[in-house]
Write a protein that holds these residues in place. Structure first.
Motif, PDB file in Angstrom:
ATOM      1  N   ARG A   4       0.874  -1.171   0.000  1.00 34.01           N
ATOM      2  CA  ARG A   4       0.000   0.000   0.000  1.00 34.01           C
ATOM      3  C   ARG A   4       0.917   1.228   0.000  1.00 34.01           C
ATOM      4  O   ARG A   4       1.931   1.252   0.701  1.00 34.01           O
ATOM      5  N   VAL A   5       0.549   2.238  -0.779  1.00 31.24           N
ATOM      6  CA  VAL A   5       1.414   3.418  -0.872  1.00 31.24           C
ATOM      7  C   VAL A   5       0.686   4.651  -0.354  1.00 31.24           C
ATOM      8  O   VAL A   5      -0.429   4.959  -0.780  1.00 31.24           O
ATOM      9  N   LEU A   6       1.336   5.303   0.574  1.00 31.97           N
ATOM     10  CA  LEU A   6       0.812   6.561   1.113  1.00 31.97           C
ATOM     11  C   LEU A   6       1.834   7.638   0.753  1.00 31.97           C
ATOM     12  O   LEU A   6       3.021   7.469   1.043  1.00 31.97           O
ATOM     13  N   SER A   7       1.386   8.701   0.127  1.00 30.71           N
ATOM     14  CA  SER A   7       2.379   9.725  -0.220  1.00 30.71           C
ATOM     15  C   SER A   7       2.140  11.000   0.570  1.00 30.71           C
ATOM     16  O   SER A   7       1.011  11.324   0.948  1.00 30.71           O
ATOM     17  N   ILE A   8       3.249  11.686   0.807  1.00 29.02           N
ATOM     18  CA  ILE A   8       3.229  12.996   1.481  1.00 29.02           C
ATOM     19  C   ILE A   8       3.711  13.982   0.427  1.00 29.02           C
ATOM     20  O   ILE A   8       4.870  13.956   0.021  1.00 29.02           O
ATOM     21  N   VAL A   9       2.810  14.816  -0.042  1.00 28.59           N
ATOM     22  CA  VAL A   9       3.071  15.607  -1.249  1.00 28.59           C
ATOM     23  C   VAL A   9       2.590  17.032  -1.031  1.00 28.59           C
ATOM     24  O   VAL A   9       1.608  17.270  -0.318  1.00 28.59           O
ATOM     25  N   ASN A  10       3.260  17.992  -1.683  1.00 28.39           N
ATOM     26  CA  ASN A  10       2.832  19.387  -1.527  1.00 28.39           C
ATOM     27  C   ASN A  10       1.911  19.869  -2.649  1.00 28.39           C
ATOM     28  O   ASN A  10       1.119  20.767  -2.438  1.00 28.39           O
ATOM     29  N   VAL A  11       2.077  19.299  -3.844  1.00 24.56           N
ATOM     30  CA  VAL A  11       1.324  19.836  -4.984  1.00 24.56           C
ATOM     31  C   VAL A  11       0.083  18.974  -5.260  1.00 24.56           C
ATOM     32  O   VAL A  11       0.192  17.791  -5.601  1.00 24.56           O
ATOM     33  N   VAL A  12      -1.057  19.619  -5.113  1.00 24.14           N
ATOM     34  CA  VAL A  12      -2.345  18.914  -5.247  1.00 24.14           C
ATOM     35  C   VAL A  12      -2.501  18.340  -6.662  1.00 24.14           C
ATOM     36  O   VAL A  12      -2.222  19.016  -7.651  1.00 24.14           O
ATOM     37  N   GLY A  13      -2.914  17.086  -6.717  1.00 26.86           N
ATOM     38  CA  GLY A  13      -3.204  16.459  -8.007  1.00 26.86           C
ATOM     39  C   GLY A  13      -1.966  16.081  -8.794  1.00 26.86           C
ATOM     40  O   GLY A  13      -2.072  15.705  -9.962  1.00 26.86           O
ATOM     41  N   SER A  14      -0.780  16.168  -8.181  1.00 26.39           N
ATOM     42  CA  SER A  14       0.445  15.849  -8.916  1.00 26.39           C
ATOM     43  C   SER A  14       0.540  14.337  -9.150  1.00 26.39           C
ATOM     44  O   SER A  14      -0.212  13.550  -8.564  1.00 26.39           O
ATOM     45  N   ALA A  15       1.501  13.944  -9.997  1.00 28.59           N
ATOM     46  CA  ALA A  15       1.541  12.546 -10.452  1.00 28.59           C
ATOM     47  C   ALA A  15       1.677  11.561  -9.290  1.00 28.59           C
ATOM     48  O   ALA A  15       0.984  10.535  -9.256  1.00 28.59           O
ATOM     49  N   ILE A  16       2.547  11.863  -8.335  1.00 27.04           N
ATOM     50  CA  ILE A  16       2.769  10.919  -7.226  1.00 27.04           C
ATOM     51  C   ILE A  16       1.500  10.822  -6.369  1.00 27.04           C
ATOM     52  O   ILE A  16       1.104   9.731  -5.936  1.00 27.04           O
ATOM     53  N   ALA A  17       0.833  11.954  -6.187  1.00 27.52           N
ATOM     54  CA  ALA A  17      -0.426  11.941  -5.430  1.00 27.52           C
ATOM     55  C   ALA A  17      -1.446  11.046  -6.134  1.00 27.52           C
ATOM     56  O   ALA A  17      -2.136  10.238  -5.501  1.00 27.52           O
ATOM     57  N   MET A  18      -1.510  11.170  -7.457  1.00 31.08           N
ATOM     58  CA  MET A  18      -2.504  10.404  -8.204  1.00 31.08           C
ATOM     59  C   MET A  18      -2.197   8.902  -8.204  1.00 31.08           C
ATOM     60  O   MET A  18      -3.098   8.082  -8.237  1.00 31.08           O
ATOM     61  N   GLU A  19      -0.918   8.562  -8.186  1.00 32.21           N
ATOM     62  CA  GLU A  19      -0.519   7.140  -8.235  1.00 32.21           C
ATOM     63  C   GLU A  19      -0.708   6.425  -6.897  1.00 32.21           C
ATOM     64  O   GLU A  19      -0.708   5.208  -6.833  1.00 32.21           O
ATOM     65  N   SER A  20      -0.814   7.211  -5.796  1.00 32.86           N
ATOM     66  CA  SER A  20      -0.764   6.599  -4.461  1.00 32.86           C
ATOM     67  C   SER A  20      -2.150   6.166  -3.985  1.00 32.86           C
ATOM     68  O   SER A  20      -3.165   6.709  -4.417  1.00 32.86           O
ATOM     69  N   ASP A  21      -2.168   5.193  -3.055  1.00 35.33           N
ATOM     70  CA  ASP A  21      -3.450   4.766  -2.483  1.00 35.33           C
ATOM     71  C   ASP A  21      -3.996   5.847  -1.563  1.00 35.33           C
ATOM     72  O   ASP A  21      -5.192   6.085  -1.505  1.00 35.33           O
ATOM     73  N   ASP A  22      -3.099   6.453  -0.800  1.00 35.59           N
ATOM     74  CA  ASP A  22      -3.504   7.537   0.100  1.00 35.59           C
ATOM     75  C   ASP A  22      -2.540   8.692  -0.104  1.00 35.59           C
ATOM     76  O   ASP A  22      -1.361   8.482  -0.388  1.00 35.59           O
ATOM     77  N   VAL A  23      -3.057   9.907   0.075  1.00 37.04           N
ATOM     78  CA  VAL A  23      -2.151  11.053  -0.017  1.00 37.04           C
ATOM     79  C   VAL A  23      -2.444  12.021   1.124  1.00 37.04           C
ATOM     80  O   VAL A  23      -3.606  12.261   1.467  1.00 37.04           O
ATOM     81  N   ILE A  24      -1.378  12.515   1.726  1.00 36.80           N
ATOM     82  CA  ILE A  24      -1.531  13.565   2.734  1.00 36.80           C
ATOM     83  C   ILE A  24      -0.793  14.778   2.185  1.00 36.80           C
ATOM     84  O   ILE A  24       0.400  14.706   1.889  1.00 36.80           O
TER      85      ILE A  24
END
Ligand code: F6R
Length: 607
Positions: free
Chosen positions: A367-387
């Motif tokens: 399961r992938v949870l990402s911590i990202v600053n830019v909304v809707g960015s590629a890593i956010a979209m690829e992840s199961d959860d994003v904070i």
């Protein structure tokens, strides 16, 4: 890396293109150019070097028209030069293309076209795209693009104009980010939000293999089967002043000073009355209970935030954590399965290696949870959860406020999981929440003493080398302090786990070597004193950084800086601030280009 802008509307395109490129300067570039349809044909102006060179040329050769594209180039294929700058035209001049990314098979494609007597003027992979478009164009631009896409391997975000269809811009994405700004009677393309923020807050993010056709009053997006796609509009609520210097000399300094605000926003968006709200994170308690391992995957400073995360998570949750540099993770054989959580950390959300790490982790069943600053960015979209970190736009190449907010999210995540897994008593949990809430004020306190750091910088800005040493979580901060210094001041620096020095590196310490020793952890303070003595007896000059032990630290170091007290796991949020300031002041005293250090780019979308 490179930057793309594009405009179609009723106003002159050039002023917007130049302004937009200025907003993308922070991404790093070595040349720039624009192409505008002037009513008859596409005119291109490009210049090596800074944007002011392009501005000067544009002011001499007026270029008029209401449809255009622009680019800041960071050289990959072919040295920085006027010719290699984008936009690139096809041989008849019908097509002009700007491109971010890399076409991996461009040599084969170029050879094929050259065998058909098509001449090339540049050394770039991008010119191949323009020539291929013309080669395959039989009257329908989308058909031509789909054909070209089927021939190209690699990553690309493209902005295309063509003189057969002068009232449209085509935008294409594969791997490299591209957004479309939606205006009123005008539309825009850009590789990053700041370029269009003064015009609109409504955007579409193109996904892989999508083709957008922008006209003045419409935007249509197609897939590779030429079917229309319904795109979800995203509203960008960034404060526009956050993407401006607002009276500060440098974005980096402004962003250092914005850290209390960024931390407050990130924490208060989640923490209310001792509850940490991660309702949007769908990982279940059962999944948490079954976790055998956590990987943290990231690059650069985000990786350093991950190293702090390892200490914090292992201490609070008692699950083994492995922190991996994304470019290593993606090409090794990590032991990852469905009982593994992979946490990806990225400010931009577009870093190619981190994104590849996320995809690999998912393929392996994690399961992938990402911590990202830019909304809707590629890593956010690829992840199961994003904070999302709520740092706002970060413009300086060297990250500061995004890094700080990544730490804040890691603390909250560790506390939330520890609570759900009953690893903390109520009392301990409340103590940590109080400590978390107190961080922004304490950072403010440190910032109010910035002149002390400026003084140390004035003494050592000419030094050849700086060593950062620390133990445990202070080692994690040493890594970040060292990277900050070297990337913007070009001074050689190394970070060492203090106990490891004597296994080799101590041979580099000689009379006058400057060492920054972090000794914030009470339980390791005495050990650090021993390590400090090891270097001072060999002639090192030491700046000690701690949050107490005043007299003991003064006895063994030449200079001292004290940060406010805090719980051990959150001290990194305080200790990093003087190190950011030190790097900033040293770089400023050396006259370096602080916001755009040489050879670096803000968002690394290629391997
Ligand atoms: C250093 C710095 C870089 C980034 C790294 C990852 O100051 O900013 O090391 O941390 O390139 O970038 P993101 O976080 O966008 O994935």
């Amino acid at each position: 890396m490179c930057g793309i802008v594009g405009y179609i509307g009723y106003e002159q395109a050039t002023p917007f293109l130049l302004k937009g490129l200025e907003k993308l300067e922070y991404r790093g570039y070595d040349s720039a150019g624009i192409a505008v349809f002037n009513g008859n044909r596409i005119e291109v102006i490009k210049s090596k070097g800074e944007l002011k060179n392009l501005r000067e040329t544009v002011s001499k050769h007026k270029i008029e028209g209401t449809v255009g594209i622009g680019h800041t180039r960071w050289a990959t294929h072919g040295r920085p030069s006027d010719i290699n700058s984008h936009p690139h035209k096809s041989c008849s001049g019908k097509f002009a293309v700007v491109h971010n990314g890399i076409i991996e098979n461009y040599i084969q494609l170029k050879n094929k076209l050259m065998n058909k007597n098509i001449n090339f003027v540049s050394e770039t992979d991008t010119e191949v795209i323009a020539q291929l478009l013309e080669y395959y164009y039989k009257g329908d631009i989308i058909d031509a693009i789909i054909k070209v896409m089927s021939r190209m391997e690699g990553s690309y975000a493209l902005g295309i104009i063509n003189s057969d269809n002068p009232d449209e811009i085509i935008a294409v994405r594969k791997e490299s980010p591209l957004i479309i700004g939606i205006g009123d009677g005008e539309n825009y393309i850009a590789s990053d939000i700041p370029a269009i923020l003064s015009k609109t807050r409504n955007i579409y993010r193109l996904e892989n293999n999508e083709i957008a056709v922008l006209k003045r009053d419409s935007v249509k997006v197609y897939n590779l089967d030429k079917e229309l796609i319904n795109k979800e509009k995203i509203y960008i609520d960034w404060d526009i002043s956050a993407a401006e210097k607002g009276g500060y000399e440098h974005f980096m300094f402004k962003e250092i000073m914005e850290q209390p605000k960024a931390m407050r926003s990130t924490i208060s968006s989640r923490v209310k009355d001792y509850d940490i709200n991660f309702d949007d994170v769908k990982i279940t308690v059962d999944q948490l209970k079954n976790l055998r391992k956590i990987f943290i995957v990231a690059c650069g400073s985000a990786y350093h935030a991950g190293v702090v995360g390892k200490y914090v998570i292992e201490k609070l949750i008692k699950i083994p954590v492995e922190v991996d540099i994304a470019s290593e993770f993606r090409y090794r054989e990590p032991i990852v399965d469905e009982n593994t959580l992979v946490i990806a950390i990225s400010q931009s959300g577009e870093t190619a290696d981190t994104k590849a790490g996320v995809i690999k982790a998912k393929e392996l069943g994690a399961r992938v949870l990402s911590i990202v600053n830019v909304v809707g960015s590629a890593i956010a979209m690829e992840s199961d959860d994003v904070i999302y970190t709520l740092a706002g736009p970060e413009i300086a190449v060297a990250t500061t406020k995004a890094y700080s907010t990544q730490l804040a999210v890691l603390y909250m995540l560790a506390l939330k999981f520890a609570k759900l897994l009953d690893k903390l008593s109520d009392e301990q949990y409340k103590y940590y929440i109080d400590e978390l809430n107190a961080l922004p004020d304490k950072i403010e306190q440190i910032l109010s003493n910035k002149e002390d750091i400026q003084y140390f910088a004035s003494k050592y800005f000419n030094c050849k080398s700086v060593f950062f040493i620390g133990r445990n979580i202070d080692y994690a901060i040493s890594l970040e302090g060292s990277l900050k210094l070297k990337e913007i001041s070009y001074i050689h620096s190394e970070a060492y786990a203090a106990g490891e020095l004597k296994h080799g590196t101590i041979s580099l310490i000689e009379d006058g070597t400057f060492v920054i020793a972090l000794a914030t952890q009470d339980f390791l303070f005495d050990k650090m004193v021993s390590n400090i003595k090891e270097v001072t007896t060999r002639g090192a000059v030491v700046l000690g950084l701690s949050c107490g032990h005043e007299n003991e630290l003064k006895a063994v170091t030449n200079f001292q800086f004290f940060i406010p007290k805090a719980c051990d796991i959150m001290l990194p949020s305080l200790a990093v601030v003087p190190l950011q300031l030190f790097a900033y002041y040293v770089s400023s005293m050396k006259g370096c280009d602080i916001d755009k250090p040489r050879n670096l780019a803000k968002s690394v979308t290629v391997e």
